[in-house]
Design a protein around this motif. Structure first.
Motif, short mmCIF file in Angstrom:
data_model
loop_
_atom_site.label_atom_id
_atom_site.label_comp_id
_atom_site.label_asym_id
_atom_site.label_seq_id
_atom_site.Cartn_x
_atom_site.Cartn_y
_atom_site.Cartn_z
N MET A 10 -20.24 19.84 -29.73
CA MET A 10 -19.44 21.15 -30.25
C MET A 10 -19.14 21.47 -29.03
O MET A 10 -17.99 22.39 -28.85
CB MET A 10 -20.55 22.50 -30.48
N ARG A 13 -15.31 21.00 -28.65
CA ARG A 13 -14.20 21.57 -29.47
C ARG A 13 -13.32 22.74 -28.69
O ARG A 13 -13.61 23.22 -27.50
CB ARG A 13 -14.59 22.49 -29.99
N ASN A 14 -12.06 22.09 -29.25
CA ASN A 14 -10.53 23.01 -28.50
C ASN A 14 -9.42 23.13 -29.65
O ASN A 14 -9.13 22.27 -30.06
CB ASN A 14 -10.30 22.52 -27.70
N PRO A 15 -9.70 23.93 -30.46
CA PRO A 15 -8.75 24.32 -31.52
C PRO A 15 -7.51 23.99 -31.22
O PRO A 15 -5.99 23.79 -31.99
CB PRO A 15 -8.58 25.82 -32.38
N ASP A 16 -6.85 24.10 -30.12
CA ASP A 16 -5.84 23.69 -29.05
C ASP A 16 -4.84 22.24 -28.84
O ASP A 16 -4.03 22.70 -28.66
CB ASP A 16 -5.14 25.27 -28.26
N ALA A 22 -12.11 16.09 -28.68
CA ALA A 22 -11.56 17.44 -29.06
C ALA A 22 -11.48 17.48 -30.78
O ALA A 22 -12.13 18.39 -31.77
CB ALA A 22 -10.46 18.60 -28.46
N GLU A 23 -10.43 16.60 -31.38
CA GLU A 23 -10.52 16.99 -32.79
C GLU A 23 -11.28 16.60 -33.83
O GLU A 23 -12.34 17.37 -34.33
CB GLU A 23 -9.17 16.11 -33.35
N ASN A 26 -14.25 19.29 -33.54
CA ASN A 26 -13.16 20.93 -34.68
C ASN A 26 -13.62 20.24 -35.76
O ASN A 26 -14.04 20.88 -36.47
CB ASN A 26 -11.85 20.67 -33.99
N ASN A 27 -13.68 19.02 -35.76
CA ASN A 27 -13.60 18.45 -37.90
C ASN A 27 -15.00 18.15 -38.30
O ASN A 27 -16.04 18.67 -39.48
CB ASN A 27 -12.94 16.84 -37.95
N PHE A 29 -17.21 20.58 -36.49
CA PHE A 29 -17.79 21.85 -36.89
C PHE A 29 -17.47 22.60 -38.56
O PHE A 29 -18.23 22.75 -38.59
CB PHE A 29 -16.92 22.62 -36.04
#
Length: 73
Positions: A10, A13-16, A22-23, A26-27, A29
């Protein structure tokens, strides 16, 4: 190892970001079934192989696992 792999993930994470880890974070999560309390490579690996269609290759997990181990050293 004090924190779980999920807790470490976690922090990535970085949505951008288009970075693979990071992807993955995000997934993960969004994955309500992710084994959040696990610190076990084999348990996590098996879960991801069977359930994580969002993971394009297990190499991403392997790289994230190595970063996790390094963060716990």
């Amino acid at each position: 190892m004090h924190k779980t792999f999920y807790t470490f993930l976690m922090t990535q994470r970085n949505p951008d970001s288009t970075d693979a880890i990071a992807e993955f974070a995000n997934n993960a999560f969004l994955d309500q079934s992710f084994p959040k309390q696990s610190k076990d490579f084999h348990e996590l690996s098996q879960y991801l192989e069977l359930n994580a269609g969002y993971l394009p290759t297990m190499t991403v997990f392997d790289d994230a696992w190595q970063a996790y181990l390094a963060s716990e050293a």
